[in-house]
Write a protein that holds these residues in place. Structure first.
Motif, PDB file in Angstrom:
ATOM      1  N   LEU A 256       0.832  -1.193   0.000  1.00 41.15           N
ATOM      2  CA  LEU A 256       0.000   0.000   0.000  1.00 41.15           C
ATOM      3  C   LEU A 256       0.874   1.254   0.000  1.00 41.15           C
ATOM      4  O   LEU A 256       0.640   2.195  -0.774  1.00 41.15           O
ATOM      5  CB  LEU A 256      -0.921  -0.029   1.229  1.00 41.15           C
ATOM      6  CG  LEU A 256      -1.890   1.147   1.343  1.00 41.15           C
ATOM      7  CD1 LEU A 256      -2.923   1.074   0.213  1.00 41.15           C
ATOM      8  CD2 LEU A 256      -2.614   1.122   2.686  1.00 41.15           C
ATOM      9  N   ALA A 257       1.902   1.191   0.819  1.00 41.28           N
ATOM     10  CA  ALA A 257       2.800   2.352   0.909  1.00 41.28           C
ATOM     11  C   ALA A 257       3.441   2.617  -0.443  1.00 41.28           C
ATOM     12  O   ALA A 257       3.482   3.749  -0.940  1.00 41.28           O
ATOM     13  CB  ALA A 257       3.874   2.070   1.965  1.00 41.28           C
ATOM     14  N   ASN A 258       3.923   1.538  -1.035  1.00 39.36           N
ATOM     15  CA  ASN A 258       4.546   1.663  -2.361  1.00 39.36           C
ATOM     16  C   ASN A 258       3.586   2.270  -3.371  1.00 39.36           C
ATOM     17  O   ASN A 258       3.931   3.171  -4.129  1.00 39.36           O
ATOM     18  CB  ASN A 258       4.959   0.288  -2.886  1.00 39.36           C
ATOM     19  CG  ASN A 258       6.322  -0.111  -2.347  1.00 39.36           C
ATOM     20  OD1 ASN A 258       7.041   0.747  -1.832  1.00 39.36           O
ATOM     21  ND2 ASN A 258       6.630  -1.391  -2.441  1.00 39.36           N
ATOM     22  N   GLN A 259       2.392   1.725  -3.319  1.00 40.03           N
ATOM     23  CA  GLN A 259       1.414   2.171  -4.323  1.00 40.03           C
ATOM     24  C   GLN A 259       1.009   3.616  -4.074  1.00 40.03           C
ATOM     25  O   GLN A 259       0.780   4.359  -5.023  1.00 40.03           O
ATOM     26  CB  GLN A 259       0.195   1.262  -4.275  1.00 40.03           C
ATOM     27  CG  GLN A 259       0.466  -0.023  -5.042  1.00 40.03           C
ATOM     28  CD  GLN A 259      -0.612  -1.058  -4.834  1.00 40.03           C
ATOM     29  OE1 GLN A 259      -1.405  -0.936  -3.899  1.00 40.03           O
ATOM     30  NE2 GLN A 259      -0.614  -2.057  -5.687  1.00 40.03           N
ATOM     31  N   GLN A 260       0.944   3.979  -2.815  1.00 36.71           N
ATOM     32  CA  GLN A 260       0.639   5.379  -2.528  1.00 36.71           C
ATOM     33  C   GLN A 260       1.707   6.268  -3.135  1.00 36.71           C
ATOM     34  O   GLN A 260       1.422   7.303  -3.748  1.00 36.71           O
ATOM     35  CB  GLN A 260       0.542   5.589  -1.015  1.00 36.71           C
ATOM     36  CG  GLN A 260      -0.853   5.268  -0.496  1.00 36.71           C
ATOM     37  CD  GLN A 260      -0.917   5.193   1.017  1.00 36.71           C
ATOM     38  OE1 GLN A 260       0.144   5.046   1.674  1.00 36.71           O
ATOM     39  NE2 GLN A 260      -2.101   5.279   1.555  1.00 36.71           N
TER      40      GLN A 260
END
Lengths: 355, 789
Positions: B687-691
Motif C-alpha cells: 500500500l505504501a509503495n502504491q501510494q
C-alpha cells in the motif's frame, strides 16, 4: 425475263473427274501392252473381267444405297480400281480370285465408307492384300514370259487366247508343271549362296538390270506416268517421293554384289510393282495426302516401307502393304504439312486441339 | 529511280488461265452512253456508311451538285450525274449480290446536262496534301476496281506509316473486262496526271504501274504517257488472279500483305487506274465522280463495247445501247465471270463499282453440272493464290468444323474462284467458303452478344446483392439504435430514481432542440454497424482461432469501422463548425449527454467486473477490468468539455492520466485487500509503495498538464479541487457494503460446511448483495453526474 441467280465463279474450267479417270486408264495402256506381249492374253482378260465385275458390284451397291447409279458409274472410278487391280494380279489368275479381290475392293474398300472420295484406303490395294494373304499360292503364280523358250525349251511361254480363257475360267486349268516361275524379287530374296553376277548368269528370270520382261513392263509404266505428269493429272510429289526414298534405301542397304546383296537401286526401281505403285497407286488422291509437301512425305513413306519389307520382311514385294500403311498415316500427314498461307509468316500445323 | 531500271517480277502461287474473252468489247474505243431520262442514284455505292440525302423531292439539281453527304469518316458523298429534278427518294433496285433494294435519289434529267459551278485546280502542287485529300473526299471517289472503298480513307489508312511504294493496278485479270484496258489506251495522260496528284499527296519513293502482258496497247500508251516521269510500267505474264491487290503487291514487290492487315502496313498503297482517272477529273477539272467507264459484253449483246456512262443510268438502257438480245440473255453478271455476281433486275442502275456488265447466254455461261464427290485431287490447292488447301476447307465446311476452318485460314481466302474453276467434280467451293464465313461471322456476333448479356446479368446480380446487404445493414443499425435509446431511457430513469437530484442534462442551459442531421445519423449507424461487425468477427475468431477467412476479414472490418467512425466524426465536426446550423449547441449537448450516458454505463460495467472479480481477481478478470477502465477513460475523454464536440487530445497528458488512474486503481485494490486483512504486513508495504506510485503519477500528470499545448480551460484538471465529501461517503458506504457482503459469503460457506442453517446465511448474503449493488450504482451515478457537471 427471269434471270438466273448464281454465285461466282460463273466461268468453269472443262476438267472433269471422268476425264481424269480416263487419262489414268489410258496411261496404263503401255504397261498393259507390254504385259500382254510378255505374258500373253491373261492380263487383257483380267482387265475386262475385273472391269465387268467392278461395274456390276458398284451398280449393285449404289442400288442398295439408293444412289443414282448412272451418275456414279460414269465417274470411272470403279473402272480405275478394276484395271489397277487386274494389273497387279498375276495374269491368268483364276476367275474367283479376281472376283473376290475386285468385289472386296469396291464393296469394302470404297462403297461401305461412303463411296468415291470417302475411302481411307486405296481400294485396289485393299482387294489385292485380301487375296494375297488368303491365297498366297495363286497370287505368286506368275506365268513364264515370252523368250523363256530360248533358255528353257520345254517350257511353253505364252498362251493363246482360248488357252488363257480356259485357264482362268475352267476349274482344271491350273495344273501345268513348270509353267509358273518365281519372280526376280523372290529369287533375290531367297538367294543365299550366289553372288549377284552369278545369279544373273544362272537364272533366266533376270534381264539387263532387273527381271526379264518386268524391266520392260516397268519402263512402260514409267512412260504412262510421265504422260500423266505432263497432263498435270497429278503432281510429281508422290511418285518422286516414293522412287527417291526407294532408291536411297536400296543404295544405303545395297550390301554390295555378294550373296547377301539386297539388290541394286536399279533392280529395286524396275522390279515388282514399283513403277505401277509410283505412278498409279500412290498417286491416288483420295487415300493419299493432300498438300504437295504431304504427298512428298506420303510417297517417301511408301518407298521406305516397300524397301524395308522387301529386304527384311516376309514378302518379296510390298507396295500394297506399304501403301495401306501410309494410307493410315495420311490424315496425320495432312495436319502436319499444311502449306504457309499468304500473309502468314509461317504455316499453322498440327491438330489445333488442346484436348 | 529511272524508268530503265528493270524491276524483278515475282510469281504468285497457283493461279489459272481462263479464256480471256477480251477482244469482243475492244472494237469501238470508249463510247459515250446516251443521257438517260431518269437516273437512279443509290446512296450506298461504296463500303462504309450510307450517304445522307441533302436534297428534297422537287428540288432542282445541277450536274455535279452534291445530293447526299458522307455520313461518317468511312463514307462517300454522292453527286447529281446530270441536271434535273429530284422526283423521289426511297428504296430502289440496286445492283447487289443480295438482290435487295437500296435507298436512292431519283433524278428526272432536264436534258440540259448543265454543270454546277466547278472549281478546277490549276496547280495541284501548290496545294497541301491534306487539301487534295479533302478534294478527293468531296468528289465522292471510292475505289473503282470493284470493292468501292473510299479512296481518301484508303490513302490515309495508316497515317503513321510512310507510304514508299504507290502501285497502280492496271492488271484487269478477270476475263471479259476491258474497262481499265480502254481507260489506259485512250485516257493514259489523264491517268498519269492522277498518279502525279497521288504522288504529291503520298510522296512515295517509287511508283509501279502493273499491267498484264495481254494488254500490250495499254502498256504502250501508258509508257508513252509516263515519258521521263519517275514511274515504272511493269508488264508481267497474264494469270488470274494477278489483279487482286494482295497478288499484285506480291508480283511487283515479292512482299505479302500480313493476314488481316492492309498494304499500308507494308508502306504501300494500291489504286486502280479508273480511280486515278476519277482523281484527275476531281482535281484538275473539278468534276466529282458522276461517270465511269464500263465494259458491256457477253454473247447476248450484239454490240459489245466500253462506254463512259453516268452513275445512275439504268442498266437496261446501257444494255440496249450495246444491242441486248433479251431472248438470248441467260445470266447477267455485274463484274467479271470469276468474281462478279448475278443481277436479277435490269432496272438496277450503274454504280461507282460497276466495271463490267456481262450479259451471257446459256451456252456461254452454262449452269454448272451437278457436283460430284471430292476426290481430293488437289487441283484446287495448286490453283489457290493464297496457298490454302481448298479441299480441306471444303471438307471442314461440310462438317461445319469452324475451329478447323479458322485454323486453315478460311478468312485469308479472297474468293477469287480459281478453285471452283479447276474443280473436276464441279464443286461450288467458293460458295461453301462464303457460307462458312458468314456462319462464323454470325456465330462470333452471337458469342459477342451472349458475352455482353452475361456481363450485364452479372452486374445486375451484384447490384441486387449490394442492395440486399445494404438493407440488412440498415435493419441492424435501426435495431441497434432502438436498443440504445431504450438503454439510455432506462439509465435516465434509474438516475432519476437514484440520485433524486435533477438529471444532469436538465442543468444544461441550451434548449433541447435538433439533434443529429440525417446524414450524421446515417453515418453514425454505419459506424456502429461496422463496429458491430468487427466485434462479431472478433468473437468468432476467438471461437475459431484457426479460421483464416475470419483472420483476413478482421483487418478489413477494422478499417471499415475506422473509416465509418472517421466519416461520422468528420460529419459531426463539420456540423459543429457550421455557424449557420440551426442549433449546433443543442445538438452538441444531446451528443454530450449520450456520450455521458455511455461513459456511465461503461463505468457501471467496470464496477460490476471489479465486483465479480472480488478480492483475488484472475489474470483474465484483471485484463478485462483494465480494458474496461481504458474504455471508461476513453469514453470520458470523448465527452466534450464545452461547446466543441471533439476535445483536442494531448497524448502525453492522456498517458499520464491513464498511469494515474492505474496507480489509483491498484492502490484502491490494495486498500480493499488491507481492509479485509488489516494485519497483513505485506499488503501494508504494498500500500505504501502504491501510494508513492500514485503520488508520482499525479506529479507526472500535473507536469504533463502544464506542458500540454491545449489551453487549460479545455482540460479537466485532476485532483485540483478538494475531495468531494459525498464521494467519500459513497465510497465508504460501498466499502462497508462490500465488507458486509464478504462476511455474509463467508458465513454462508461456514454454515454449509457445518451443515447448519443456511437459509438465514443465504438471506443475509442476498441482503448484503442488494445493498452493495445499490451502493455501487449510487457511486457510479454520482461519479457520472459529477463528471458531467
Amino acid at each position: 425475263m427471269a434471270l438466273v441467280r448464281m454465285t461466282s465463279p460463273h466461268a468453269k474450267g472443262n476438267n472433269h473427274t471422268q476425264t481424269i479417270m480416263l487419262w489414268v486408264l489410258g496411261a496404263t495402256l503401255p504397261g498393259v501392252l507390254t504385259l500382254t506381249w510378255f505374258f500373253g492374253f491373261g492380263t487383257l482378260i483380267n482387265i475386262l473381267y475385273a472391269s465387268a465385275v467392278a461395274l456390276a458390284v458398284e451398280a449393285l451397291i449404289l442400288w442398295v444405297r439408293k444412289r443414282p447409279i448412272g451418275f456414279f458409274l460414269r465417274d470411272g472410278s470403279a473402272l480405275v480400281t478394276a484395271w489397277l487391280l487386274a494389273l497387279a494380279l498375276p495374269p491368268y489368275a483364276p476367275w474367283w480370285l479376281t472376283l473376290i479381290a475386285v468385289s472386296f475392293a469396291i464393296v469394302f474398300g470404297k462403297q461401305l465408307y461412303g463411296g468415291l472420295g470417302q475411302n481411307p484406303f486405296n481400294p485396289a490395294m485393299l482387294g489385292y492384300v485380301v487375296v494375297l494373304i488368303s491365297f498366297p499360292v495363286e497370287m505368286t503364280s506368275w506365268p513364264a514370259w515370252r523368250g523363256i523358250e530360248a533358255v528353257v525349251p520345254d517350257v511353253q511361254a505364252t498362251l493363246g487366247l482360248m488357252d488363257g480363257l480356259s485357264r482362268i475360267f475352267l476349274p482344271s486349268g491350273g495344273a501345268i508343271d513348270g509353267w509358273t516361275q518365281a519372280t526376280p524379287l523372290d529369287v533375290v530374296k531367297t538367294n543365299s549362296s550366289l553372288t549377284m553376277a552369278e545369279l544373273y548368269a544362272a537364272k533366266p528370270v533376270f534381264g539387263q538390270f532387273a527381271g526379264h520382261g518386268w524391266e520392260w513392263v516397268s519402263l512402260a509404266y514409267l512412260l504412262g506416268g510421265a504422260a500423266l505428269l505432263y497432263k498435270r493429272i497429278y503432281s510429281w510429289h508422290a511418285p518422286v517421293g516414293m522412287l527417291g526414298a526407294l532408291a536411297l534405301m536400296s543404295l544405303l542397304f545395297w550390301n554390295g554384289s555378294g550373296s547377301d546383296s539386297n539388290g541394286s537401286p536399279l533392280f529395286h526401281l524396275f522390279s515388282g510393282a514399283t513403277m505401277l505403285g509410283a505412278f498409279f497407286i500412290v498417286t491416288d488422291p483420295v487415300s493419299g495426302a493432300t498438300s504437295k509437301q504431304g504427298r512428298l512425305i506420303f510417297g517417301a513413306g511408301v518407298g521406305i516401307l516397300v524397301y524395308v519389307i522387301r529386304a527384311w520382311g516376309g514378302y518379296p514385294d510390298a507396295v500394297a502393304f506399304a501403301v495401306l500403311l501410309m494410307n493410315l498415316a495420311a490424315p496425320t500427314i495432312d495436319y502436319y504439312s499444311t502449306p504457309r498461307t499468304y500473309g502468314h509468316s509461317k504455316a499453322k500445323r498440327g491438330m489445333g486441339k488442346t484436348d | 529511280m529511272t524508268a530503265a531500271t528493270p524491276i524483278r517480277i515475282w510469281d504468285i502461287p497457283g493461279g489459272i488461265h481462263p479464256a480471256e474473252n477480251k477482244t469482243q468489247s475492244l472494237g469501238h474505243g470508249i463510247e459515250i452512253a446516251p443521257l438517260p431520262a431518269l437516273l437512279t442514284v443509290p446512296l450506298q455505292q461504296h463500303l462504309g456508311g450510307r450517304a445522307e440525302p441533302c436534297v428534297s423531292v422537287g428540288d432542282t439539281v445541277l450536274k455535279g451538285q452534291i445530293i447526299a453527304e458522307a455520313s461518317s469518316m468511312v463514307s462517300c458523298p454522292v453527286h447529281a450525274p446530270t441536271s434535273g429534278t429530284v422526283t423521289a427518294i426511297g428504296p430502289a433496285p440496286y445492283p447487289h449480290a443480295s438482290g435487295l433494294e437500296e435507298w436512292a435519289i431519283h433524278i428526272e434529267a432536264d436534258g440540259d446536262d448543265r454543270w454546277c459551278e466547278l472549281q478546277p485546280v490549276t496547280d495541284f502542287r501548290a496545294l497541301e496534301p491534306v487539301t487534295l485529300l479533302e478534294l478527293i473526299r468531296q468528289a465522292g471517289i471510292s475505289g473503282l476496281g470493284g470493292a468501292g472503298f473510299p479512296t481518301a480513307v484508303k490513302l490515309k489508312a495508316r497515317p503513321e506509316q510512310k507510304i514508299h511504294t504507290l502501285i497502280i493496278n492496271g492488271t484487269e485479270c478477270e476475263p471479259y473486262i476491258t474497262a481499265d484496258d480502254s481507260a489506259m489506251r485512250y485516257r493514259a495522260p489523264e491517268i498519269i496526271a492522277g498518279i502525279e496528284i497521288l504522288m504529291h499527296v503520298l510522296q512515295p519513293e517509287q511508283v509501279l504501274i502493273g499491267i498484264e502482258d495481254n494488254k500490250p496497247e495499254a502498256a504502250q500508251a501508258m509508257r508513252a504517257a509516263v515519258g521521263e516521269r519517275a514511274m515504272q510500267v511493269v508488264v508481267f505474264p497474264t494469270k488470274y488472279p494477278s489483279g487482286g491487290e494482295k497478288q499484285l503487291i506480291q508480283i511487283l514487290t515479292g512482299k505479302e500483305v500480313p493476314s488481316g492487315g492492309l498494304p499500308a502496313d507494308l508502306g504501300m498503297v494500291c489504286q486502280n487506274v479508273g480511280t486515278l482517272l476519277a482523281i484527275h477529273d476531281a482535281v484538275v477539272l473539278g468534276q466529282p465522280l458522276i461517270k465511269r467507264i464500263t465494259t458491256l459484253t457477253g454473247e447476248a449483246l450484239s454490240h459489245p463495247t466500253n462506254v463512259e456512262a453516268l452513275i445512275g443510268t439504268p442498266i437496261r438502257e446501257l444494255l440496249d445501247f450495246a444491242g441486248l438480245q433479251p431472248d438470248k440473255l441467260f445470266r447477267l453478271v455485274m463484274g467479271g465471270p470469276m468474281m462478279g455476281f448475278t443481277l436479277q433486275s435490269l432496272d438496277a442502275p450503274l454504280v461507282k463499282t460497276t466495271n463490267c456488265l456481262l450479259a451471257g447466254t446459256r451456252d456461254e455461261l452454262p449452269p454448272p453440272p451437278p457436283a460430284q464427290p471430292c476426290i481430293r485431287c488437289g487441283l484446287c490447292a495448286e490453283a489457290c493464290p493464297a496457298s490454302l488447301l481448298p479441299q480441306q476447307l471444303h471438307f471442314f465446311a461440310l462438317g461445319k468444323d469452324y475451329d478447323q476452318l479458322k485454323r486453315q485460314h478460311l478468312f485469308d481466302c479472297i474468293e477469287c474462284g480459281a478453285c471452283s474453276y479447276v474443280c473436276p467434280s464441279s464443286i461450288p467451293l467458293v460458295q461453301y467458303y462464303r457460307a462458312a464465313k458468314s456462319d462464323i461471322r454470325a456465330l462470333d456476333l452471337q458469342q459477342h452478344k451472349a458475352d455482353h448479356s452475361r456481363q450485364r446479368f452479372e452486374h445486375r446480380q451484384e447490384r441486387l446483392q449490394r442492395e440486399a446487404e445494404q438493407k440488412e445493414r440498415d435493419r441492424l443499425a435501426r435495431a441497434e439504435k432502438a436498443a440504445r435509446i431504450k438503454a439510455a431511457k432506462e439509465a435516465e430513469a434509474a438516475k432519476q430514481a437514484e440520485s433524486g437530484a435533477g438529471t444532469p442534462t436538465s442543468d444544461a442551459p441550451a434548449p433541447k432542440a435538433g439533434g443529429l442531421s440525417p446524414e450524421q445519423k446515417q453515418l453514425k449507424i454505419a459506424a456502429a454497424t461496422a463496429q458491430m461487425a468487427l466485434k462479431k468477427a472478433q468473437k468468432q475468431l476467438v471461437a475459431n482461432p484457426d479460421n483464416a477467412e475470419l483472420q483476413a476479414q478482421i483487418p478489413q472490418l477494422e478499417q471499415a469501422a475506422r473509416q465509418a467512425q472517421e466519416a461520422f466524426d468528420q460529419a459531426q465536426g463539420e456540423s459543429s463548425n457550421q455557424p449557420a446550423a440551426p442549433a449546433p449547441q443543442a445538438g452538441g449537448d444531446d451528443e454530450t449527454k449520450k456520450l455521458k450516458i455511455e461513459a456511465a454505463m461503461l463505468r457501471a460495467a467496470l464496477k460490476k467486473a471489479e465486483r465479480s472479480a472480488g478480492d483475488s481477481p484472475s489474470e483474465e478478470q484483471q485484463a478485462e477490468i483494465a480494458k474496461l477502465r481504458e474504455q471508461v477513460e476513453a469514453a470520458d475523454a470523448r465527452i466534450p468539455a464545452s461547446t466543441t464536440t471533439k476535445k483536442p487530445v494531448d497524448e502525453k497528458l492522456k498517458q499520464a492520466k491513464l498511469d494515474l488512474a492505474m496507480a489509483r486503481a491498484a492502490l484502491k485494490k490494495t486498500e480493499r485487500a488491507l481492509s479485509e486483512n488489516p494485519e497483513d504486513a505485506d499488503l501494508q508495504a504494498q500500500l505504501a509503495n502504491q501510494q508513492q506510485a500514485c503520488q508520482s503519477a499525479e506529479t507526472a500528470l500535473h507536469e504533463a498538464e502544464n506542458n500540454s499545448p491545449i489551453p487549460p480551460p479545455q482540460r479537466q484538471l485532476v485532483d485540483k479541487k478538494p475531495v468531494d465529501e459525498q464521494l467519500r461517503a459513497l465510497k465508504t458506504s460501498m466499502a462497508t457494503c462490500k465488507a458486509d457482503f464478504k462476511r455474509a459469503e463467508r458465513e454462508l460457506k461456514d454454515a454449509e460446511q457445518a451443515g447448519g442453517d443456511t437459509v438465514a446465511a443465504q438471506q443475509h448474503l442476498d441482503t448484503a448483495r442488494a445493498a452493495l449493488d445499490v451502493a455501487a450504482k449510487a457511486f457510479a451515478d454520482y461519479m457520472a453526474s459529477k463528471e458531467t457537471n
